[in-house]
Design a protein around this motif. Structure first.
Motif, short mmCIF file in Angstrom:
data_model
loop_
_atom_site.label_atom_id
_atom_site.label_comp_id
_atom_site.label_asym_id
_atom_site.label_seq_id
_atom_site.Cartn_x
_atom_site.Cartn_y
_atom_site.Cartn_z
N UNK A 46 0.85 -1.18 0.00
CA UNK A 46 0.00 0.00 0.00
C UNK A 46 0.89 1.24 0.00
N UNK A 47 0.46 2.26 -0.70
CA UNK A 47 1.22 3.50 -0.72
C UNK A 47 0.45 4.59 0.01
N UNK A 48 1.15 5.66 0.33
CA UNK A 48 0.54 6.83 0.95
C UNK A 48 0.97 8.06 0.15
N UNK A 49 0.07 8.99 0.01
CA UNK A 49 0.38 10.24 -0.68
C UNK A 49 0.65 11.30 0.37
N UNK A 50 1.85 11.85 0.32
CA UNK A 50 2.24 12.90 1.25
C UNK A 50 2.21 14.24 0.52
N UNK A 51 1.67 15.24 1.17
CA UNK A 51 1.58 16.55 0.54
C UNK A 51 1.99 17.63 1.55
N UNK A 52 2.33 18.75 1.02
CA UNK A 52 2.78 19.89 1.82
C UNK A 52 1.69 20.95 1.73
N UNK A 53 0.90 21.05 2.80
CA UNK A 53 -0.29 21.90 2.76
C UNK A 53 -0.27 23.00 3.83
N UNK A 54 0.91 23.35 4.31
CA UNK A 54 1.03 24.45 5.26
C UNK A 54 1.03 24.04 6.72
N UNK A 55 0.91 22.75 7.00
CA UNK A 55 0.99 22.28 8.39
C UNK A 55 2.45 22.18 8.81
N UNK A 57 4.07 19.60 9.38
CA UNK A 57 4.66 18.47 8.67
C UNK A 57 3.75 18.15 7.49
N UNK A 58 4.09 17.15 6.75
CA UNK A 58 3.29 16.77 5.59
C UNK A 58 1.98 16.11 6.02
N UNK A 59 1.00 16.16 5.14
CA UNK A 59 -0.24 15.43 5.37
C UNK A 59 -0.13 14.07 4.69
N UNK A 60 -0.96 13.13 5.10
CA UNK A 60 -0.90 11.79 4.52
C UNK A 60 -2.30 11.33 4.14
N UNK A 61 -2.39 10.83 2.90
CA UNK A 61 -3.66 10.33 2.38
C UNK A 61 -3.43 8.95 1.78
N UNK A 62 -4.47 8.13 1.69
CA UNK A 62 -4.29 6.81 1.07
C UNK A 62 -3.84 6.95 -0.38
N UNK A 63 -2.95 6.07 -0.79
CA UNK A 63 -2.45 6.07 -2.15
C UNK A 63 -3.00 4.91 -2.94
N UNK A 64 -2.12 4.19 -3.59
CA UNK A 64 -2.49 3.09 -4.47
C UNK A 64 -1.96 1.76 -3.94
N UNK A 65 -2.34 0.71 -4.63
CA UNK A 65 -1.74 -0.60 -4.40
C UNK A 65 -0.66 -0.74 -5.46
#
Length: 190
Positions: A46-55, A57-65
């Motif tokens: 499983x992967x996770x999508x990390x993004x830089x949204x001003x917090x 640290x990075x945010x984490x969302x579900x990614x792909x298989x």
């Protein structure tokens, strides 16, 4: 020289940091064998999508298989020209696996591309002493505790120290992959 590269994966690897190098290096003609301990060819991580949204640290969302293309237990490091280690949360727990550490050490004298939290694996393998290493900023203590020299560079930059190419996060893909391809001795012609 072999046209095979090994890519070390685990659950919650950063989505872009596994997908982009896997596809880009494949486009250049490399056979990229993506493996994960205790998993076989055709199984997934499983992967996770990390993004830089001003917090802070990075945010984490579900990614792909992400489908693995080889079986970890069958890997012979001698068969590969280099190693790619994506970041995300996978390096945090992969560094606890003695077989993974031995594998990373086996590549110490060959090209390695490591991005983001992959520095945790490099530090655990004790192969960065005296070397300039970039990583996600939160990994600075890991680098320094392993006697590495933390390269505090822009998020879209990369650094090469000998055969080791490192970068802070996925925005550095163009620089990171270009430097890794150069270390591999490959040429890209347009």
């Amino acid at each position: 020289m072999t046209k095979k590269l090994l890519l070390l994966a685990g659950d919650y690897v950063e989505d872009y940091e596994i997908m982009v190098p896997f596809q880009a290096l494949g486009m250049l003609g490399y056979q990229v064998d993506a493996v994960c301990p205790d998993r076989k060819k055709g199984e997934h991580v499983l992967t996770a999508i990390h993004d830089f949204e001003g917090a802070q640290t990075y945010s984490e969302k579900p990614g792909h298989r992400f489908a693995l293309t080889a079986t970890f237990a069958d890997v012979r490091h001698e068969d590969y020209a280099g190693l790619v280690i994506p970041g995300g949360r996978a390096p945090e727990y992969l560094r606890l696996n003695p077989q993974v550490i031995a594998l990373v050490r086996a590549f110490a004298d060959r090209p390695i591309a490591a991005i983001c939290h992959a520095a945790q694996l490099l530090a655990a393998a004790r192969i960065i002493s005296g070397r300039r290493v970039s990583a996600y900023p939160a990994c600075r203590p890991d680098v320094e505790l392993a006697d590495g020299i933390f390269a505090d560079i822009a998020i879209d930059a990369a650094v090469t120290d000998g055969l080791l190419v490192t970068a802070p996060a996925w925005p550095a893909h163009p620089a990171w992959l270009a430097q890794f391809v150069a270390v591999l001795g490959a040429r890209v012609e347009i």
